[in-house]
Design a protein around this motif. Structure first.
Motif, PDB file in Angstrom:
ATOM      1  N   GLY A   9      -0.674  -7.518  15.333  1.00  0.00           N
ATOM      2  CA  GLY A   9      -2.070  -7.235  15.656  1.00  0.00           C
ATOM      3  C   GLY A   9      -2.510  -5.825  15.321  1.00  0.00           C
ATOM      4  O   GLY A   9      -3.587  -5.397  15.720  1.00  0.00           O
ATOM      5  N   ILE A  10      -1.693  -5.090  14.607  1.00  0.00           N
ATOM      6  CA  ILE A  10      -2.029  -3.712  14.230  1.00  0.00           C
ATOM      7  C   ILE A  10      -2.414  -3.705  12.755  1.00  0.00           C
ATOM      8  O   ILE A  10      -1.584  -4.007  11.893  1.00  0.00           O
ATOM      9  N   PRO A  11      -3.672  -3.388  12.440  1.00  0.00           N
ATOM     10  CA  PRO A  11      -4.054  -3.343  11.024  1.00  0.00           C
ATOM     11  C   PRO A  11      -3.314  -2.220  10.313  1.00  0.00           C
ATOM     12  O   PRO A  11      -3.065  -1.156  10.881  1.00  0.00           O
ATOM     13  N   ILE A  12      -2.942  -2.473   9.071  1.00  0.00           N
ATOM     14  CA  ILE A  12      -2.139  -1.507   8.319  1.00  0.00           C
ATOM     15  C   ILE A  12      -2.573  -1.504   6.854  1.00  0.00           C
ATOM     16  O   ILE A  12      -3.003  -2.523   6.326  1.00  0.00           O
ATOM     17  N   VAL A  13      -2.474  -0.343   6.227  1.00  0.00           N
ATOM     18  CA  VAL A  13      -2.710  -0.206   4.797  1.00  0.00           C
ATOM     19  C   VAL A  13      -1.383   0.196   4.167  1.00  0.00           C
ATOM     20  O   VAL A  13      -0.767   1.176   4.582  1.00  0.00           O
ATOM     21  N   HIS A  14      -0.932  -0.571   3.200  1.00  0.00           N
ATOM     22  CA  HIS A  14       0.296  -0.230   2.489  1.00  0.00           C
ATOM     23  C   HIS A  14      -0.092   0.625   1.293  1.00  0.00           C
ATOM     24  O   HIS A  14      -0.766   0.153   0.387  1.00  0.00           O
ATOM     25  N   VAL A  15       0.311   1.883   1.306  1.00  0.00           N
ATOM     26  CA  VAL A  15       0.005   2.797   0.212  1.00  0.00           C
ATOM     27  C   VAL A  15       1.235   2.866  -0.688  1.00  0.00           C
ATOM     28  O   VAL A  15       2.308   3.280  -0.269  1.00  0.00           O
ATOM     29  N   THR A  16       1.056   2.429  -1.929  1.00  0.00           N
ATOM     30  CA  THR A  16       2.165   2.354  -2.874  1.00  0.00           C
ATOM     31  C   THR A  16       1.620   2.347  -4.288  1.00  0.00           C
ATOM     32  O   THR A  16       0.458   2.012  -4.500  1.00  0.00           O
ATOM     33  N   ASN A  17       2.442   2.708  -5.238  1.00  0.00           N
ATOM     34  CA  ASN A  17       2.004   2.539  -6.623  1.00  0.00           C
ATOM     35  C   ASN A  17       2.564   1.244  -7.201  1.00  0.00           C
ATOM     36  O   ASN A  17       2.297   0.899  -8.332  1.00  0.00           O
ATOM     37  N   LEU A  18       3.317   0.514  -6.403  1.00  0.00           N
ATOM     38  CA  LEU A  18       3.886  -0.769  -6.805  1.00  0.00           C
ATOM     39  C   LEU A  18       3.074  -1.904  -6.180  1.00  0.00           C
ATOM     40  O   LEU A  18       3.578  -2.681  -5.366  1.00  0.00           O
ATOM     41  N   THR A  19       1.819  -1.996  -6.559  1.00  0.00           N
ATOM     42  CA  THR A  19       0.899  -2.931  -5.901  1.00  0.00           C
ATOM     43  C   THR A  19       1.280  -4.391  -6.108  1.00  0.00           C
ATOM     44  O   THR A  19       1.068  -5.206  -5.216  1.00  0.00           O
ATOM     45  N   LYS A  20       1.825  -4.741  -7.242  1.00  0.00           N
ATOM     46  CA  LYS A  20       2.201  -6.147  -7.498  1.00  0.00           C
ATOM     47  C   LYS A  20       3.303  -6.595  -6.544  1.00  0.00           C
ATOM     48  O   LYS A  20       3.286  -7.724  -6.060  1.00  0.00           O
ATOM     49  N   ILE A  21       4.251  -5.733  -6.270  1.00  0.00           N
ATOM     50  CA  ILE A  21       5.313  -6.064  -5.320  1.00  0.00           C
ATOM     51  C   ILE A  21       4.715  -6.235  -3.935  1.00  0.00           C
ATOM     52  O   ILE A  21       5.041  -7.177  -3.205  1.00  0.00           O
ATOM     53  N   GLY A  26       3.025 -10.165   0.446  1.00  0.00           N
ATOM     54  CA  GLY A  26       1.973 -10.636   1.335  1.00  0.00           C
ATOM     55  C   GLY A  26       1.220  -9.574   2.102  1.00  0.00           C
ATOM     56  O   GLY A  26       0.526  -9.894   3.067  1.00  0.00           O
ATOM     57  N   ALA A  27       1.334  -8.311   1.719  1.00  0.00           N
ATOM     58  CA  ALA A  27       0.521  -7.276   2.366  1.00  0.00           C
ATOM     59  C   ALA A  27      -0.946  -7.575   2.080  1.00  0.00           C
ATOM     60  O   ALA A  27      -1.292  -8.015   0.993  1.00  0.00           O
ATOM     61  N   ASN A  28      -1.817  -7.370   3.066  1.00  0.00           N
ATOM     62  CA  ASN A  28      -3.207  -7.736   2.814  1.00  0.00           C
ATOM     63  C   ASN A  28      -4.150  -6.550   2.626  1.00  0.00           C
ATOM     64  O   ASN A  28      -5.318  -6.739   2.323  1.00  0.00           O
ATOM     65  N   ARG A  29      -3.677  -5.337   2.797  1.00  0.00           N
ATOM     66  CA  ARG A  29      -4.465  -4.148   2.460  1.00  0.00           C
ATOM     67  C   ARG A  29      -3.537  -3.228   1.674  1.00  0.00           C
ATOM     68  O   ARG A  29      -2.586  -2.695   2.227  1.00  0.00           O
ATOM     69  N   ILE A  30      -3.844  -3.033   0.413  1.00  0.00           N
ATOM     70  CA  ILE A  30      -2.961  -2.254  -0.457  1.00  0.00           C
ATOM     71  C   ILE A  30      -3.775  -1.173  -1.157  1.00  0.00           C
ATOM     72  O   ILE A  30      -4.786  -1.462  -1.782  1.00  0.00           O
ATOM     73  N   LEU A  31      -3.345   0.060  -1.035  1.00  0.00           N
ATOM     74  CA  LEU A  31      -3.986   1.184  -1.704  1.00  0.00           C
ATOM     75  C   LEU A  31      -3.001   1.738  -2.721  1.00  0.00           C
ATOM     76  O   LEU A  31      -1.875   2.090  -2.379  1.00  0.00           O
ATOM     77  N   ARG A  32      -3.423   1.810  -3.966  1.00  0.00           N
ATOM     78  CA  ARG A  32      -2.545   2.320  -5.023  1.00  0.00           C
ATOM     79  C   ARG A  32      -2.436   3.830  -4.897  1.00  0.00           C
ATOM     80  O   ARG A  32      -3.410   4.555  -4.949  1.00  0.00           O
ATOM     81  N   GLY A  33      -1.199   4.296  -4.716  1.00  0.00           N
ATOM     82  CA  GLY A  33      -0.925   5.721  -4.634  1.00  0.00           C
ATOM     83  C   GLY A  33      -0.684   6.306  -6.012  1.00  0.00           C
ATOM     84  O   GLY A  33      -0.666   5.602  -7.021  1.00  0.00           O
ATOM     85  N   ASN A  34      -0.481   7.604  -6.057  1.00  0.00           N
ATOM     86  CA  ASN A  34      -0.314   8.312  -7.321  1.00  0.00           C
ATOM     87  C   ASN A  34       0.989   7.956  -8.025  1.00  0.00           C
ATOM     88  O   ASN A  34       0.990   7.606  -9.193  1.00  0.00           O
ATOM     89  N   SER A  35       2.105   8.077  -7.330  1.00  0.00           N
ATOM     90  CA  SER A  35       3.410   7.787  -7.937  1.00  0.00           C
ATOM     91  C   SER A  35       4.407   7.464  -6.829  1.00  0.00           C
ATOM     92  O   SER A  35       4.116   7.637  -5.648  1.00  0.00           O
ATOM     93  N   VAL A  36       5.595   7.045  -7.211  1.00  0.00           N
ATOM     94  CA  VAL A  36       6.620   6.728  -6.218  1.00  0.00           C
ATOM     95  C   VAL A  36       6.977   7.974  -5.405  1.00  0.00           C
ATOM     96  O   VAL A  36       7.109   7.915  -4.186  1.00  0.00           O
TER      97      VAL A  36
END
Length: 79
Positions: A9-21, A26-36
């Protein structure tokens, strides 16, 4: 881990440059970061510009927390 936090029940944003993974797991909020190595930063920028870049990334992530993916839509991905 993002799915388990979301399931609790905690909303989360996954920040990664590996958006396809991230989409694949199944992450539902994904923000593309600069690099690994520098997801929220860009060491190639001068100090003040890098600070502004980091602030913009955090603001994008916070804004994404306010959004809810549409029913049936897999993920919100901001590039």
């Amino acid at each position: 881990m993002t799915k388990e936090i979301q399931r609790a029940g905690i909303p989360i944003v996954h920040v990664t440059n590996l958006t396809k993974i991230s989409e694949g797991i199944g992450a539902n909020r994904i923000l593309r970061g600069n690099s690994v190595l520098h997801v929220f930063g860009n060491p190639a920028l001068p100090g003040a510009n890098e600070h502004a870049y980091r602030k913009e990334m955090v603001e994008k992530a916070l804004h994404m927390l306010e959004e809810v993916p549409e029913e049936g839509k897999h993920a919100l991905v901001e590039e």
